[in-house]
Design an enzyme around this catalytic site. Structure first.
Site, PDB file in Angstrom:
ATOM      1  CB  ALA A 142       5.765   1.550 -24.309  1.00 55.61           C
ATOM      2  CB  CYS A 143       4.567   0.830 -29.511  1.00 58.24           C
ATOM      3  SG  CYS A 143       5.676   2.235 -29.731  1.00 58.24           S
ATOM      4  CB  ALA A 144       2.133  -3.689 -27.780  1.00 53.20           C
TER       5      ALA A 144
END
Length: 434
Positions: A395-397
């Protein structure tokens, strides 16, 4: 729902998605939504998924259902669900909000089966309200010690499964997309030390030093490096690493709050991935403390995740998933606000750069490593937590790629009011190799 009730799970999903949405959903009650040949295939395996989403119609409900297996995706790699998240993001335009009447009908259909309190994953931490109720006021020394331990004191071997040999848990710096993770992490450490411009015998303080990669790298250059962390697991790993390298005369890592460091007059300070734990309201005092610890003409390198856009009314914030599962009390500020705080603490800000794309690449490498070492990761921390970490990193990517978040490096100098017309303050232009 099941047992011949008036509304199926597929009908419920129809309240939230356009019928033309290219997605397939198969539910435990035998109902289906969408074409069978859709590339994205969701599975609602238990009524608990519905109760989770009804109790928390936000990311927490969806995360709980996913972590517990009540909501699944055919063919998903739990260590690297990025392709699924990217596909779901592309379908955002198909989403719709049910009318108040439809929402009431949906709730009535679910509650006709009785009120049910769905389970909570064991990996979920207490809410911010519950932590405050326990006396853990955000960003006090006691609360910071607890929250850092929650994130880091799990298993050093688990972190090694995705970080790789460098044990560097911050954004790498890539020369191009083909550069290996290890080379890119070494490049990041080199860049920071070059920006700080420290020479052999000079003193570096690394705040939030992690497993010691920066301390080790600096000591190899002959720099006297002190690292502080609130994680006992990290400090033990780092000091064993220092001993293996024979660098005890140059390097040390302590379990210590940065506010308790007794030394001062450091030639350089680096804060790499630490500010996310400080709290936006404490930025000013944090940089004032850095100013106090540095000698005149000493340099500060601050490397931190930022938000791409200010929150309403300038207030920082963090989504509930990260607060409950990953970084309790984590907080992000906008780059302009951070630079103002550094300036107002008395520093001259001489350089800043945004490394957003580099963090997306870093996270893709970490997810690939986690996938390659999945069995050991599950052995180290359990299936639930390993699954949470795959979701978090993927999700951060995606968030870095769509510019929801960024990462900035700020280089600042503590001025010496003598002036130094001979140029010894700092060079006229950047002196490091990019």
């Amino acid at each position: 729902m099941a047992n011949g009730k008036s509304m199926t799970v597929a009908e419920m999903l129809g309240f939230f998605l356009d019928p033309a949405t290219p997605i397939r959903m198969d539910a435990f009650d035998g109902s289906h939504f969408g074409p069978a040949d859709a590339s994205l295939h969701l599975k609602v395996t238990s009524p608990n998924c519905i109760y989770q989403l009804l109790a928390h119609p936000n990311e927490i409900g969806a995360v709980r259902a996913y972590v517990l297996g009540d909501l699944d995706v055919e063919g998903i790699d739990y260590a690297n669900p990025y392709p699924v998240l990217r596909a779901l993001f592309s379908l955002a335009s198909y989403a719709r909000r049910p009318s108040p009447v439809d929402a009431a009908r949906l709730a009535a259909a679910v509650l006709s089966h009785g009120v049910r309190r769905p389970p909570v994953p064991q990996t979920e931490g207490p809410s911010k309200f519950a932590r405050i109720k326990e006396g853990l006021l955000p960003h006090t020394e006691r609360a910071d010690s607890k929250t850092v331990s929650f994130h880091y004191d799990m298993s050093n071997e688990f972190y090694a499964d995705f970080l790789g040999p460098s044990m560097t848990y911050t954004c790498a710096v890539f020369e191009d997309e083909h550069m290996s993770l290890e080379d890119a992490q070494a490049n990041k450490l080199r860049l920071i030390l070059d920006k700080l411009g420290l020479r052999p015998g000079e003193r570096l303080l690394d705040i939030g030093c992690g497993w010691g990669s920066m301390v080790i790298t600096a000591a190899r250059r002959g720099i006297k490096a002190l690292g502080v962390t609130l994680s006992k697991e990290q400090a033990a790993w780092a000091n064993e690493w220092i001993a293996r390298e024979g660098l005890q005369d140059l390097a040390e890592v302590r379990v210590q709050d940065y506010r308790e460091v007794p030394e001062h007059d450091f030639d350089g300070i680096c804060s790499i991935g630490m500010m996310e734990h400080v709290g936006v309201k404490n930025y000013q005092s944090y940089f004032e403390e850095m100013y106090r610890l540095l000698k005149p003409m000493g340099r500060l390198l601050n490397h931190q995740i930022t938000i791409a856009h200010d929150k309403p009314n300038g207030k920082p914030g963090q989504d509930e998933f990260l607060d409950r599962y990953i970084f309790p009390d984590g907080d992000l500020g906008a780059p302009g606000f951070i630079e103002s705080c550094i300036h107002d603490a008395g520093f001259n800000v001489v350089h800043q750069e945004n490394l957003r794309q580099h963090y997306a690449l870093t996270l893709h490498h970490w997810c690939e490593n986690l996938s390659d070492n999945w069995d050991d990761a599950v052995k180290q921390v359990g299936f639930e937590r390993a699954k949470v970490w795959g979701l978090y990193m993927a999700a951060c990517a995606l968030n870095f790629e769509i510019d929801g978040i960024q990462i900035h490096q700020f280089l600042a100098v503590k001025p010496d009011r003598v002036g130094h017309p001979d140029g010894k303050w700092y060079p006229l232009r950047p002196w490091w190799r990019a």
